[in-house]
Design an enzyme around this catalytic site. Structure first.
Site, PDB file in Angstrom:
ATOM      1  N   GLU A  71       0.824  -1.221   0.000  1.00 11.65           N
ATOM      2  CA  GLU A  71       0.000   0.000   0.000  1.00 11.65           C
ATOM      3  C   GLU A  71       0.857   1.269   0.000  1.00 11.65           C
ATOM      4  OE1 GLU A  71      -3.223  -0.097   2.854  1.00 11.65           O
ATOM      5  OE2 GLU A  71      -3.296   2.083   2.931  1.00 11.65           O
ATOM      6  N   LYS A 249      -7.426  -0.862  11.731  1.00 14.00           N
ATOM      7  CA  LYS A 249      -6.780  -1.335  10.497  1.00 14.00           C
ATOM      8  C   LYS A 249      -5.583  -0.453  10.167  1.00 14.00           C
ATOM      9  CE  LYS A 249      -6.228  -1.737   5.802  1.00 14.00           C
ATOM     10  NZ  LYS A 249      -5.458  -0.874   4.883  1.00 14.00           N
ATOM     11  N   ASP A 265       4.636 -13.947  12.166  1.00 12.23           N
ATOM     12  CA  ASP A 265       3.299 -14.483  11.884  1.00 12.23           C
ATOM     13  C   ASP A 265       2.287 -13.334  11.975  1.00 12.23           C
ATOM     14  OD1 ASP A 265       0.800 -15.649  11.953  1.00 12.23           O
ATOM     15  OD2 ASP A 265       1.428 -17.327  13.211  1.00 12.23           O
ATOM     16  N   HIS A 362      -2.324  10.137  -0.998  1.00 15.00           N
ATOM     17  CA  HIS A 362      -2.471   8.779  -1.493  1.00 15.00           C
ATOM     18  C   HIS A 362      -2.453   8.764  -3.021  1.00 15.00           C
ATOM     19  CE1 HIS A 362      -3.472   4.890   0.140  1.00 15.00           C
ATOM     20  NE2 HIS A 362      -4.247   4.661  -0.899  1.00 15.00           N
TER      21      HIS A 362
HETATM   22  C1  MEV Z   1      -5.934   2.939   5.079  1.00  9.99           C
HETATM   23  O1  MEV Z   1      -5.171   1.801   4.769  1.00  9.99           O
HETATM   24  C2  MEV Z   1      -5.937   3.192   6.585  1.00  9.99           C
HETATM   25  C3  MEV Z   1      -6.889   4.289   7.042  1.00  9.99           C
HETATM   26  O2  MEV Z   1      -8.200   4.044   6.535  1.00  9.99           O
HETATM   27  C4  MEV Z   1      -6.890   4.276   8.551  1.00  9.99           C
HETATM   28  C5  MEV Z   1      -7.950   5.160   9.177  1.00  9.99           C
HETATM   29  O3  MEV Z   1      -8.979   5.455   8.550  1.00  9.99           O
HETATM   30  O4  MEV Z   1      -7.730   5.524  10.353  1.00  9.99           O
HETATM   31  C6  MEV Z   1      -6.470   5.642   6.516  1.00  9.99           C
END
Ligand code: MEV
Length: 409
Positions: A71, A249, A265, A362
């Site tokens: 990413e 995430k 892992d 991004h």
């Molecule tokens: C993208 O990989 C991760 C985000 O969505 C985390 C978040 O929203 O806090 C930018």
């Protein structure tokens, strides 16, 4: 820096040999025969880009942090957050002793409470049996340390669950713990008269917690409004599991990228993190508050079962070089680094989300992939990217048109 300059700096920073730099340079460095020994039915090896996050100051020590992932923006975001933390004191991180939980499930008991007491009475014998399985670990200062015994009521009646607490030292620990659980199971059956089914590690490694905290100056973040926005973003993550999943995430973007670079892992880390986050109703792994002077302070706490020895960690050539670049001397230190990266990643994501949104940064990076996919090579890539960003049109058809113009002219 150019790729060559980066390699030179990393080589110098970590004292890499020419051979080790060669391993990084050779993206096909996972030898097929080695891959064939690592998993089954091997037909090849796959690769991810490996970057280094910069600016990390953790417990007063400078780190270059290898991160492997597909990413864009993640490495840049972590480095940027670490730069802001550095304006204060960097990250303060700590990790517990590397104690993992092995579970032994005892069923079909006439008196589960009596069975529980019997197991606790014979704790010494059970730990001894466990430790006989791994003299190397015991010699290294690890081994089975203690027992916890719980009685659970389940759909199929009461069960006793024994937790074998094993100090796994610098390993992730699954092999050592599973072997010990299997070895003590017959003794536990004998002591209780019950039937043992499962004998396996728990990925909810609550005895192996790691934490980090840092302070970020409000001016560096973009002012009071950004701080206010981050606090509101955090409040939403606390209130709403739909947002919280994405919040967490983002944290795992960083932790898993470090784990992949070191062949740890990743599924165990993900499982542990999210199960911990859900222990009292799913919540964020980080917390944010405004300091008296208006700066933002963040904390992270989660179980991190990371290893620097054993399994793929010791075998994978790139993982070995990454470990050298990172310069950690214990699994605990690796867990501290991962916690700091998770906190940095969360700060960077929240800052971008409440300020300009994440798509701007991004898309710039994404534009590079689009340009390459359209066939741009060498210095064409930057030219195509610049045009697409200027035009705010990052699409493969436009990239092809620009490329055709460049090639035509
Ligand atoms: C993208 O990989 C991760 C985000 O969505 C985390 C978040 O929203 O806090 C930018």
């Amino acid at each position: 820096m150019s790729l060559e300059e980066r390699l030179r700096v990393v080589k110098e920073f970590a004292g890499l040999t020419d051979e080790e730099v060669g391993i990084l340079r050779n993206t096909g460095s996972l030898d097929l025969e080695l891959a064939d020994r690592m998993i089954e039915n091997v037909i090849g090896a796959t690769h991810l880009p490996l970057g280094v996050a910069t600016n990390f100051l953790i417990n007063g020590k400078d780190y270059l942090i290898p991160m492997a992932l597909e990413e864009p923006s993640v490495v840049a975001a972590a480095s940027n957050a670490a730069r802001m933390a550095r304006m204060r004191y960097g990250f303060r991180a700590s990790a517990d002793e590397p104690v993992m939980i092995g579970q032994v499930q005892v069923c079909k008991l006439r008196d589960p409470q009596a069975a529980r007491e019997r197991i606790l009475e014979e704790k010494g014998r059970i730990l001894e049996r466990a430790n006989e399985q791994d003299p190397v670990l015991v010699k290294a200062g690890g081994g089975a340390r203690d027992l916890e015994v719980r009685v659970l009521s389940t759909r199929l009646g009461p069960m006793v669950v024994v937790h074998l607490l094993v100090d796994v030292r610098d390993a992730m620990g699954a092999n050592a713990v599973n072997t010990m659980c299997e070895a003590v199971a017959p003794l536990i059956e004998e002591l209780t008269g019950g039937k043992v089914y499962l004998r396996i590690i728990s990925n909810l490694a609550t005895h192996r917690m790691a934490r980090a905290e840092a302070s970020f100056p409000k001016e560096a973040l973009g002012g009071e409004e950004v701080v206010e926005g981050i606090l509101h973003a955090h409040a939403l993550a606390e209130a709403d599991p739909y947002r919280c999943a994405t919040h967490n995430k983002g944290i795992m973007n960083g932790i898993i990228a470090v784990a992949l670079a070191l062949s740890n892992d990743t599924r165990a880390l993900e499982a542990g993190a999210h199960a911990y986050a859900a222990l009292e109703g799913y919540g964020p792994l980080t917390s944010w508050e405004r300091e008296e002077n208006g700066d933002l302070r963040g904390r992270i706490e989660l179980p991190i079962a990371a290893g620097i020895l054993g399994g793929a960690v010791s075998v994978h050539p790139v993982a070995r070089v990454c470990r050298k670049i990172l310069g950690v001397s214990s699994a605990r230190e690796l867990a501290e680094v991962m916690a700091a990266v998770g906190l940095a990643q969360n700060l960077a994501a929240l800052r971008a989300l409440v300020a300009e949104g994440i798509q701007r940064g991004h898309m710039r990076l994404h534009a590079r992939n689009v340009a390459i996919a359209a066939g741009a090579r060498g210095d064409q890539v930057e030219k195509v990217v610049r045009r697409m960003v200027e035009e705010r049109c990052i699409r493969i058809d436009r990239a092809r048109e620009i490329l055709a113009e460049l090639e035509g002219g």
